[in-house]
Write an enzyme that holds these catalytic residues in place. Structure first.
Site, PDB file in Angstrom:
ATOM      1  N   LYS A 151      52.500  74.006   8.978  1.00  0.00           N
ATOM      2  CA  LYS A 151      51.057  74.192   8.777  1.00  0.00           C
ATOM      3  C   LYS A 151      50.873  75.495   8.008  1.00  0.00           C
ATOM      4  CE  LYS A 151      46.552  73.862  10.853  1.00  0.00           C
ATOM      5  NZ  LYS A 151      45.946  74.985  10.177  1.00  0.00           N
ATOM      6  N   GLU A 193      55.658  68.505   9.433  1.00  0.00           N
ATOM      7  CA  GLU A 193      55.577  69.473   8.323  1.00  0.00           C
ATOM      8  C   GLU A 193      55.165  70.833   8.854  1.00  0.00           C
ATOM      9  OE1 GLU A 193      52.388  67.884   6.035  1.00  0.00           O
ATOM     10  OE2 GLU A 193      53.489  66.067   5.553  1.00  0.00           O
TER      11      GLU A 193
HETATM   12  S1  IVH Z   1      46.803  67.600   6.555  1.00  0.00           S
HETATM   13  C1  IVH Z   1      43.235  65.033   7.521  1.00  0.00           C
HETATM   14  N1  IVH Z   1      48.954  69.053   6.430  1.00  0.00           N
HETATM   15  O1  IVH Z   1      45.136  72.804   7.862  1.00  0.00           O
HETATM   16  C2  IVH Z   1      44.162  66.133   7.620  1.00  0.00           C
HETATM   17  N2  IVH Z   1      46.858  70.160   6.548  1.00  0.00           N
HETATM   18  O2  IVH Z   1      42.932  72.105   9.956  1.00  0.00           O
HETATM   19  C3  IVH Z   1      44.234  66.922   6.388  1.00  0.00           C
HETATM   20  N3  IVH Z   1      47.013  72.601   6.470  1.00  0.00           N
HETATM   21  O3  IVH Z   1      42.395  71.869   5.945  1.00  0.00           O
HETATM   22  C4  IVH Z   1      45.122  68.049   6.445  1.00  0.00           C
HETATM   23  N4  IVH Z   1      49.200  72.716   6.317  1.00  0.00           N
HETATM   24  O4  IVH Z   1      44.060  73.464   4.909  1.00  0.00           O
HETATM   25  C5  IVH Z   1      47.614  69.052   6.508  1.00  0.00           C
HETATM   26  N5  IVH Z   1      50.964  70.238   6.288  1.00  0.00           N
HETATM   27  C6  IVH Z   1      49.620  70.221   6.354  1.00  0.00           C
HETATM   28  C7  IVH Z   1      48.877  71.414   6.376  1.00  0.00           C
HETATM   29  C8  IVH Z   1      47.478  71.333   6.477  1.00  0.00           C
HETATM   30  C9  IVH Z   1      48.073  73.406   6.360  1.00  0.00           C
HETATM   31  C10 IVH Z   1      45.614  73.060   6.597  1.00  0.00           C
HETATM   32  C11 IVH Z   1      44.681  72.426   5.621  1.00  0.00           C
HETATM   33  C12 IVH Z   1      43.668  71.746   6.458  1.00  0.00           C
HETATM   34  C13 IVH Z   1      43.790  72.436   7.775  1.00  0.00           C
HETATM   35  C14 IVH Z   1      43.482  71.481   8.873  1.00  0.00           C
END
Ligand code: IVH
Length: 677
Positions: free
Chosen positions: A115, A113
């Site tokens: 980020k 995905e």
């Molecule tokens: S998963 C346990 N997926 O990145 C993992 N996070 O450093 C939970 N973020 O706090 C996050 N895009 O604010 C996930 N596709 C994505 C994301 C994403 C941005 C941010 C989110 C998170 C931080 C992690």
């Protein structure tokens, strides 16, 4: 050695906490994300070596972030964690290896995905209805922002479909698109309010508004990417990708840029393809995220302190860096446009070492209040010219002084002028300014200007390089011996050089309109040059033009008048014109007052069909000489249609609009009458 390391460790903990406060609470970061990551990585590497030093207050022991006191607290059912980062291909290879070894399987399927660069949000739905929304806060306790989240149109108040679970916590990212960010900052500017440093800070600031009506006015977006609480747990599909598919059917926004990839190589393909498209996406991302797709495998690997072992963020190289402004200078462009540029202490960003960054224009410098000596954030994104994004005011020295734009061109000392309502300041040096001479001379020689055959941009550049010409009048002093020394000329076969000299000589027999156009005065195009030539009749009369005269010329308004006056007010420009006259360029044209045919003067004509005796070009020339204008298409503003045989759609349109149609015969007799009179 450990003594120094221990001191460094304490310093790092303090620094990271300080920057967390600025980032999460004040939405006003003091350093770039990459610098923060650097500090954090250093902290982790010390903790690996000296694990007994780790205290519970270490930033590694908690998810960074803060719960603001103003909003009520929400305890998360399961902690909202963060992701570990991979900054290089090697780090990604070892992530994949760790996962494979941990699970004892050959190849892993990952959900890939984007980020998103916003802030993490948890949305709790009970019986399909949104009941609570919370920020991540410190990972365990967040802020209740339900009222504000309800104003985001993309987030459904009620989930679609009949398959929704009793209780589900959707996790995702709230962010602001580039376009909405631009509009918001424009609005802030017009209100005299502080502008936001970047879309992430704007999104965070907007979501933390105490008045939901303010949040409602700021366009925020949302993408779902995860899950928290769930009842009944049996509702969960087998993998992450299937979960996101299900979210789509429930009416939740999910970003379409996601794929399933097997093994390390396919991860790199996804990474590269997104990296290539990054600058064209309508919102900020700072990398991509890979998550092992199967929940069963995710659970086997589990978590380590604040992050999952089964997922990683693969970050792009940082586009922003911090450095010091050593000086602010102005550059003069080919059209005389003055651009202020910051000379920087060299800094590595976006894959290159930057020493300069643009400050765009005077308004931008004032808006950002960039001063010599300031620490600034610079940005280099894709093909975009590197720019100074903002100043770190906390690090400004008390002695710093507000930057003043120079009043004179640094190259030719001519005055710098900025017309009211324009953002760009310009050097008024025109023909004289060396920074502009390349363009000025090429334009002068152009086919539609002085029409010097064979004298294009490359040759002009060589002539300037060889110090053979400084301004257009020098062309008429060039000799064969000087020309044959140029690379492009053949010293044995002097034909090229003598052809050029002949072309230069021929150009002396030009029209006044061409000469005026060739001067390259701003806003004086071919048509205006023709009108000016018709009115003034000679270059001598033109250079003495007063404001009233200019305003009387057909189609010349205040803007063109100002521009001509500015050009003629520069002694250097007059000097060049006088030298041209001295070289024998002195075309005369009958001044308009003698030539005008009242019936035709200022009338707009369209030509169509085949005329019995005149070619299109000669009919056009006759009309223009008589003071009429010839335009391409029929409109309400057209005064006459001059039509010959086989006239088509233009004739129909003229008839429709009731525009009088004139024949060649009628035109010729009007002209005849005028000349008899
Ligand atoms: S998963 C346990 N997926 O990145 C993992 N996070 O450093 C939970 N973020 O706090 C996050 N895009 O604010 C996930 N596709 C994505 C994301 C994403 C941005 C941010 C989110 C998170 C931080 C992690």
């Amino acid at each position: 050695m450990p003594e120094i390391t221990a001191q460094r460790y304490t310093w790092l903990k303090k620094q990271i906490s300080l920057h967390d406060r600025h980032y999460y609470l004040q939405d006003d970061p003091l350093i770039t994300d990459a610098q923060y990551d650097g500090l954090y990585r250093e902290l982790i590497s010390i903790e690996k070596e000296y694990p007994h030093w780790i205290t519970p207050d270490s930033p590694s022991q908690k998810v960074s972030g803060y719960a603001n006191q103003v909003f009520s607290a929400v305890e998360h059912g399961s902690p909202m964690l963060s992701l570990n980062n991979a900054l290089s291909e090697e780090e990604l290879v070892s992530f994949d290896r760790r996962c494979r070894e941990g699970l004892g399987i050959e190849q892993i399927e990952y959900a890939c995905e984007l980020k998103f660069d916003g802030l993490a949000i948890s949305l709790l739905y009970e019986k399909g209805i949104l009941v609570r929304a919370a920020t991540r806060g410190d990972g365990s306790v967040g802020e209740n922002v339900t009222d504000n989240i309800r104003t985001i149109q993309q987030i459904p108040q009620r989930l679609q479909g009949t398959q929704t679970p009793e209780r589900i916590e959707i996790r995702g990212e709230v962010f602001m698109s580039h376009e909405d960010f631009r509009l918001l900052n424009e609005q802030q500017k017009s209100l005299g309010a502080k502008e936001f440093a970047n879309p992430r800070n704007a999104a965070a600031g907007s979501l933390r508004q105490l008045d939901p009506q303010i949040t409602a006015r700021r366009a925020l977006s949302f993408f779902s990417y995860g899950i928290g609480e769930l009842e009944p747990t049996g509702w969960l599909p087998t993998g992450h990708s299937e979960l996101l598919d299900r979210y789509v059917t429930m009416g939740l926004p999910v970003c379409q840029d996601r794929v399933l990839a097997r093994g390390f190589k396919e991860l790199m393909v996804f990474f590269q393809s997104i990296k290539d498209r990054r600058d064209n996406l309508p919102f900020d991302i700072d990398g991509v995220v890979y998550k092992i797709n199967a929940y069963a495998l995710q659970n086997q690997l589990g978590y380590i302190s604040r992050a999952p072992r089964f997922a990683i963020a693969h970050k792009f190289p940082p586009q922003e860096a911090m450095t010091r402004v050593m000086a602010i200078e102005v550059q003069v462009g080919r059209t005389g446009a003055i651009t202020p540029v910051a000379r920087l202490e060299p800094v590595f960003v976006g894959g290159v070492t930057l020493t300069n960054a643009t400050l765009h224009n005077e308004d931008e410098i004032n808006r950002k209040d960039v001063r010599v000596g300031d620490m600034v954030i610079v940005r280099r994104a894709g093909d975009v010219i590197p720019e100074v994004v903002r100043v770190i005011l906390e690090r400004r020295e008390a002695s710093s002084e507000i930057f003043q734009m120079p009043t004179n061109c640094p190259i030719c000392q001519s005055q710098i002028e900025r017309t009211l309502g324009e953002t760009i300041a310009r050097c008024t040096g025109g023909l004289f300014c060396p920074a502009q001479k390349m363009q000025a001379i090429t334009h002068f020689a152009h086919r539609r200007a002085m029409n010097i055959d064979g004298l294009g941009e490359k040759l002009v550049a060589q002539l300037i390089e060889a110090n053979l010409i400084y301004h257009p009048a020098d062309l008429y002093r060039l000799g064969l011996n000087a020309l044959v020394t140029l690379d492009r000329m053949d010293s044995k076969d002097k034909k090229l050089a003598s052809n050029l000299l002949q072309a230069i000589e021929n150009s002396k027999k030009t029209t006044l309109a061409r000469l005026i156009f060739a001067l390259g005065i701003r806003h004086v195009g071919e048509t205006t040059a023709k009108d000016l030539a018709k009115y003034f009749g000679s270059i001598q009369a033109f250079i003495q033009a007063q404001e009233d005269d200019l305003l009387r010329v057909n189609d010349v308004g205040p803007v063109v008048t100002k521009s001509i006056q500015k050009f003629l007010a520069q002694a250097h420009n007059l000097e060049v014109i006088e030298q041209l006259i001295a070289c024998g360029i002195n075309p005369q044209e009958k001044a308009s007052s003698e030539q005008v045919v009242t019936e035709l003067f200022n009338k707009s004509f369209v030509l169509t069909g085949t005329l019995p005796t005149l070619s299109r070009d000669s009919a056009k020339a006759l009309l223009e000489e008589a003071g009429a204008k010839v335009v391409g298409s029929v409109s309400k503003k057209t005064d006459f249609l001059l039509a010959g045989s086989d006239a088509g759609s233009k004739l129909e349109k003229a008839q429709e609009l009731g525009i009088p149609v004139m024949t060649e015969q009628e035109l010729l007799s009007i002209l005849q009458r005028a000349s008899v009179r």
